[in-house]
Design an enzyme around this catalytic site. Sequence first.
Site, PDB file in Angstrom:
ATOM      1  CG  ASP A  52      -0.339  -0.538   2.472  1.00  0.00           C
ATOM      2  OD1 ASP A  52       0.897  -0.547   2.567  1.00  0.00           O
ATOM      3  OD2 ASP A  52      -1.089  -0.952   3.365  1.00  0.00           O
ATOM      4  CG  ASN A 121      -9.094  -1.773  11.623  1.00  0.00           C
ATOM      5  OD1 ASN A 121      -8.142  -2.426  11.229  1.00  0.00           O
ATOM      6  ND2 ASN A 121      -9.485  -0.645  11.035  1.00  0.00           N
ATOM      7  CG  HIS A 123      -5.903  -2.463   8.646  1.00  0.00           C
ATOM      8  ND1 HIS A 123      -6.010  -1.112   8.940  1.00  0.00           N
ATOM      9  CD2 HIS A 123      -4.610  -2.774   8.916  1.00  0.00           C
ATOM     10  CE1 HIS A 123      -4.836  -0.667   9.346  1.00  0.00           C
ATOM     11  NE2 HIS A 123      -3.975  -1.646   9.351  1.00  0.00           N
ATOM     12  CD  GLU A 128      -8.787   0.776   7.482  1.00  0.00           C
ATOM     13  OE1 GLU A 128      -8.642  -0.229   8.207  1.00  0.00           O
ATOM     14  OE2 GLU A 128      -8.330   1.889   7.773  1.00  0.00           O
TER      15      GLU A 128
END
Length: 248
Positions: A52, A121, A123, A128
């Site tokens: 990313d 979370n 990811h 996400e």
Amino acid sequence: MVAARILRALAKKPDLVLGLATGSTPIKVYERMVRAHRNGIDFSRVRTFNLDEYLGLPADHPQSYRYFMRKHLFDGVNVPDDNIHFPPTDGSDLTKRCGEFEQKIRDCGGIDIQLLGIGRNGHIGFNEPTSSLASRTRIKTLTERTLEDNARFYGPDETQPEVAVTMGIATILDARSILLQSFGTAKANAVHAAIEGPISSFWPASALQYHANTTFYVDEESAARLTMREYYRRVQRAEADSEARGLM
Ligand code: F6R
């Protein structure tokens, strides 16, 4: 362990294709790769694809992932610049160029080893919660929680990007093997959901249950919520034993 696995794979395949992550988690692995290069290991045929990159940060911005990778890995090994790939984040027609990034991975024969960290979370990359499990490289808006987690890297006068381009979950699942590392209590819920929870886009790392060759490398803190901890320890011992006896 993770660096050793990468170096063993490199010894077998000098033109190894690596999928790479940023963040605090993989830094030690990169340190070991740099040390291996200083001791004579050649990376000149390795191809790399990063997971990313933030939208709108130039490559020389200290918070860009291109900068991070130079600092922690690429300045210390001899991967040629032409072999280093990041998802496209500047210029026009990003959708088309995200498709070209995916094609480039295929042209290289696919990713042999994908390194991953995990967000609080759940990811992986910047996929996400609620990211499609079939997603491919694309633009993604970051959640409040991810922005909070990464705010520590930005000064009071710096603007933190809220949008990134990330490999998709399906892109990650195409890798031949996946090594996910997780350290610290803050990740314990995410690790539990990824390994022992139901597969759900709400915990993107749970999609790894679909992958036939994924290994989680976790410390005691990140493993704290795993209900089958003792079993995983036995599996680890049994595998080490089989390996020592040349069975694997
Ligand atoms: C980074 C990435 C993220 C991180 C995750 C954990 O390229 O894709 O998924 O792996 O946010 O970050 P750290 O390692 O800083 O806890």
